[in-house]
Write a protein that holds these residues in place. Structure first.
Motif, short mmCIF file in Angstrom:
data_model
loop_
_atom_site.label_atom_id
_atom_site.label_comp_id
_atom_site.label_asym_id
_atom_site.label_seq_id
_atom_site.Cartn_x
_atom_site.Cartn_y
_atom_site.Cartn_z
N HIS A 1 26.36 26.33 98.57
CA HIS A 1 25.19 25.68 99.15
C HIS A 1 24.56 24.66 98.22
O HIS A 1 24.43 24.86 97.02
N ASP B 1 22.90 28.19 90.95
CA ASP B 1 22.60 28.58 92.34
C ASP B 1 22.14 27.36 93.11
O ASP B 1 20.97 27.10 93.19
N ASP B 2 23.04 26.57 93.71
CA ASP B 2 24.44 26.86 93.73
C ASP B 2 25.24 25.56 93.53
O ASP B 2 26.22 25.32 94.21
N GLU C 1 20.29 27.38 102.81
CA GLU C 1 20.63 28.77 102.45
C GLU C 1 19.38 29.53 102.04
O GLU C 1 19.11 30.63 102.53
N GLU C 2 18.61 28.91 101.14
CA GLU C 2 17.43 29.62 100.58
C GLU C 2 16.34 29.82 101.64
O GLU C 2 15.48 30.68 101.49
N ASP D 1 28.85 31.45 95.76
CA ASP D 1 27.42 31.28 95.51
C ASP D 1 27.09 31.99 94.20
O ASP D 1 27.23 33.20 94.09
N ILE D 2 26.65 31.20 93.21
CA ILE D 2 26.36 31.70 91.85
C ILE D 2 27.67 32.10 91.17
O ILE D 2 27.99 33.29 91.03
ZN LIG Z 1 22.53 30.91 96.29
#
Ligand SMILES: [Zn+2]
Length: 461
Positions: free
Chosen positions: A137, A157-158, A189-190, A217-218
């Motif tokens: 993301h 992130d990310d 996403e967040e 992601d991460i």
């Molecule tokens: Zn993330």
């Protein structure tokens, strides 16, 4: 002289006979030099360049500026689009770039906001409706999830996931793929996994048969907050049972098995095995969960749409670097900046994704219609439907308590097999397909519980 010629002739006859016999043997997977090459291909320079450029947009918050060329999510989206287009130019236009979007309002989106994904598509040569997806993301956040103006570098992130998918696209752009490859930088996403929904909806609307969604992601940090470090392990999260199974399907599965054999789980096993084979200094730690405890990711909307999906995440997280305003407090630095990225580690994660996508897209589709019979008998019969591009199949089985497939038998280009003296009660079973050039599909567990076919909740068991 004659004496020396005769043994040679015999030897030639014998080796010809051996060759003939070997061509009649069932197909088995082969070691793939192309995958060894991919393992070493990701460029740390490219990965660093992408993350630096994304940080340079200040914030990529979903509600941030979309008009500026210098700051905000709009500028970041246009940069990713241009990067995909440059990669496409380098491969003679092999990649199409689309920007599907939807407008959402929600708890974390108080005003109607357009959530746009940037998606690179490399069509498959023989099976273009079968699709392998890699996502990360693009959006980032500060401490306050509604703060759309403060700096939010989101290096790990990310931007790490987006850097990995752009690099995977670059590497795979010049290679063959039978199934279609999709590389998607998602947004929203967040604010509530909106970008994942945008792409999953797009996939359903366009009849994509997504075989795998790899959500990264991460994926760039190797120093845990508690001081534990490690850059040789990555976690792959997968659900055990399908998100959208019906109560009737759940009843059947509860009695006959399938709690740990969703297609997502067998995708995780596939990734785990590829790491063992092609990344000797790197291992997959399979986690039997959809995501980290109480947290989510963009694989979830794909699971809800009935597609197999996993989450790829670093092994040791540092929470002082996630979702934090850039600051120093009591000697502790907070914030998600580029100095928290281990580029060697990120390159390994990128390699794992690229190898997985290449292998899946060159293998045939996983067999469908897999079933087993054998109650009150000492043999087990396994049946399946043949799939295009397969020249052979393999039947796998394992102890019901074993995490990985243990036993395998190549059975040739057939649609059923009988395992003599393998009692159906005592094992879990599955089937994979093998291509002429030795690429293997994931293993498919029998019935609805294990099928890779897209599974709307309404379908029957
Ligand atoms: Zn993330």
């Amino acid at each position: 002289m004659r004496r020396s010629i005769l043994p040679c002739a015999l030897l030639l006859l014998a080796s010809t006979a051996a060759l003939a016999a070997s061509t009649n043997l069932p197909a088995v997977p082969r070691e793939q030099p192309a995958l060894h090459a991919l393992a070493e291909a990701p460029s740390q320079v490219e990965l660093r360049m992408t993350i630096s450029r994304l940080i340079g947009f200040g914030t990529r918050h979903t509600m941030s500026d979309t008009q500026s060329d210098r700051r905000g999510i709009g500028a970041a989206r246009r940069w990713v689009k241009a990067r995909f287009e440059a990669i496409s130019k380098d491969c003679g236009g092999c990649i199409e770039v689309i920007t599907p979007s939807q407008v959402f309002t929600g708890k974390r989106l108080p005003t109607p906001t357009e959530v746009m994904d940037v998606v690179a598509i490399k069509r498959g040569s023989t099976d273009p409706q079968r699709v392998i997806v890699m996502t990360g993301h693009l959006d980032s956040r500060a401490t306050d999830v509604m703060d759309a103006t403060s700096d939010a570098p989101g290096a790990n992130d990310d931007a790490s996931g987006v850097a990995a998918l752009i690099e995977a696209a670059r590497l795979l752009s010049k290679q063959d793929n039978s199934a279609t490859l999709v590389f998607a930088a998602l947004s929203g996403e967040e604010q509530g996994l909106y970008g994942g929904k945008v792409l999953a909806d797009h996939a359903v609307a366009h009849g994509w048969r997504i075989e795998a969604e790899l959500n990264n992601d991460i994926v760039g940090n190797s120093h845990g907050q508690n001081g534990v470090t490690g850059n040789t392990t990555v976690r792959v999260f997968s659900e055990g049972t399908k998100t959208n199974e019906t109560p009737a399907q759940a009843d059947y599965r509860r009695y006959h098995g399938g709690e740990v054999d969703s297609p997502s789980r067998n995708l995780a096993r596939y990734i785990d095995r590829l790491a063992d084979q092609y990344l000797p200094d790197f291992r997959v730690r399979m986690i039997y969960r959809t995501d980290r405890f109480g947290r989510g990711g963009d694989q979830v909307p794909f699971l809800q749409a009935g597609y197999p999906a996993v989450r790829v995440t670093e092994a040791h997280e540092n929470y002082t670097r996630q979702h934090q305003d850039l600051r120093t407090e009591h000697g502790i630095r907070y914030g998600d900046d580029i100095d928290g990225i281990d580029f060697r580690y990120l390159a390994r994660v990128t390699a794992l994704n690229a190898i997985t996508m290449a292998s899946l897209s060159r293998a045939p589709a996983p067999p469908d219609g897999v079933s087993i019979q054998g109650a009150l008998a000492t043999d087990t019969s396994v049946n399946w439907n043949k799939v295009a591009g397969a020249v052979g199949y393999r039947v796998h089985w394992r102890d019901t308590t074993a995490p990985r497939w243990q036993y395998v038998r190549a059975v040739g280009d057939v649609d059923h097999a009988v395992l003599q003296d393998v009692v159906i009660d005592d094992w879990f079973f599955g089937v994979s397909s093998v291509s002429a050039d030795g690429y293997e599909s994931p293993v498919v567990f029998p019935g609805f519980a294990g099928s890779f076919e897209r599974s709307p909740a309404a379908s029957t068991p």
